[in-house]
Design a protein around this motif. Structure first.
Motif, mmCIF file in Angstrom:
data_model
loop_
_atom_site.group_PDB
_atom_site.id
_atom_site.type_symbol
_atom_site.label_atom_id
_atom_site.label_comp_id
_atom_site.label_asym_id
_atom_site.label_seq_id
_atom_site.Cartn_x
_atom_site.Cartn_y
_atom_site.Cartn_z
ATOM 1 N N GLU A 183 0.817 -1.203 0.000
ATOM 2 C CA GLU A 183 0.000 0.000 0.000
ATOM 3 C C GLU A 183 0.857 1.262 0.000
ATOM 4 O O GLU A 183 0.529 2.236 -0.661
ATOM 5 N N THR A 239 2.193 1.739 -3.580
ATOM 6 C CA THR A 239 1.169 2.127 -4.542
ATOM 7 C C THR A 239 0.627 3.525 -4.275
ATOM 8 O O THR A 239 0.103 4.154 -5.175
ATOM 9 N N ASN A 276 -0.298 3.739 -10.457
ATOM 10 C CA ASN A 276 -0.934 2.430 -10.578
ATOM 11 C C ASN A 276 0.116 1.321 -10.484
ATOM 12 O O ASN A 276 1.313 1.596 -10.404
ATOM 13 N N GLU A 277 -0.353 0.083 -10.504
ATOM 14 C CA GLU A 277 0.560 -1.049 -10.331
ATOM 15 C C GLU A 277 1.544 -1.194 -11.485
ATOM 16 O O GLU A 277 2.646 -1.709 -11.299
ATOM 17 N N LYS A 278 1.166 -0.763 -12.676
ATOM 18 C CA LYS A 278 2.083 -0.817 -13.831
ATOM 19 C C LYS A 278 3.328 0.018 -13.564
ATOM 20 O O LYS A 278 4.428 -0.377 -13.925
ATOM 21 N N VAL A 303 4.556 0.743 -10.589
ATOM 22 C CA VAL A 303 5.310 0.042 -9.558
ATOM 23 C C VAL A 303 6.164 -1.039 -10.213
ATOM 24 O O VAL A 303 7.365 -1.142 -9.965
ATOM 25 N N GLN A 304 5.545 -1.826 -11.068
ATOM 26 C CA GLN A 304 6.255 -2.893 -11.764
ATOM 27 C C GLN A 304 7.387 -2.334 -12.623
ATOM 28 O O GLN A 304 8.496 -2.871 -12.625
#
Length: 106
Positions: A1, A4, A9-11, A13-14
């Motif tokens: 959390e 993020t 968004n998670e993209k 982060v990746q």
């Protein structure tokens, strides 16, 4: 959390998680310490610390922060042991990212 909340968004982060693998700061840190270039080693440790803070890599953040502070004024007598800890934490972090990469197929 926590991670993020810093990225849209998670993209993202990746993307930054995988960019960590290609960042040259750790190699620069090792090389700079071998060459006794403590100013450059400080900058490399500080960069690692910042990346780890953004990605919430707590163990590597803490060890790189300690090394960064030790090197802030130049050579430090405890730098070799701190560097060893950073190395251990770095290897564990890279292993975890590669495991994620393999499981996510990215």
């Amino acid at each position: 959390e926590a991670v993020t909340s810093r990225f849209p968004n998670e993209k993202f982060v990746q993307k930054y998680l995988l960019k960590f693998l290609s960042d040259g700061s750790y190699d620069l840190l090792i090389r700079s310490m071998e060459e006794q270039n403590y100013e450059e080693a400080f900058r490399a440790a500080h960069t690692i610390k910042g990346m780890c803070q953004n990605l919430d890599f707590t163990r590597l953040y803490e060890s790189s922060a300690q090394l960064s502070e030790a090197l802030r004024g130049g050579a430090a007598p405890d730098a070799p042991s701190l560097l060893e800890r950073v190395g251990e934490d770095y290897r564990q972090t890279v292993e975890a990212i590669r495991a994620f990469q393999a499981s996510a197929g990215v």
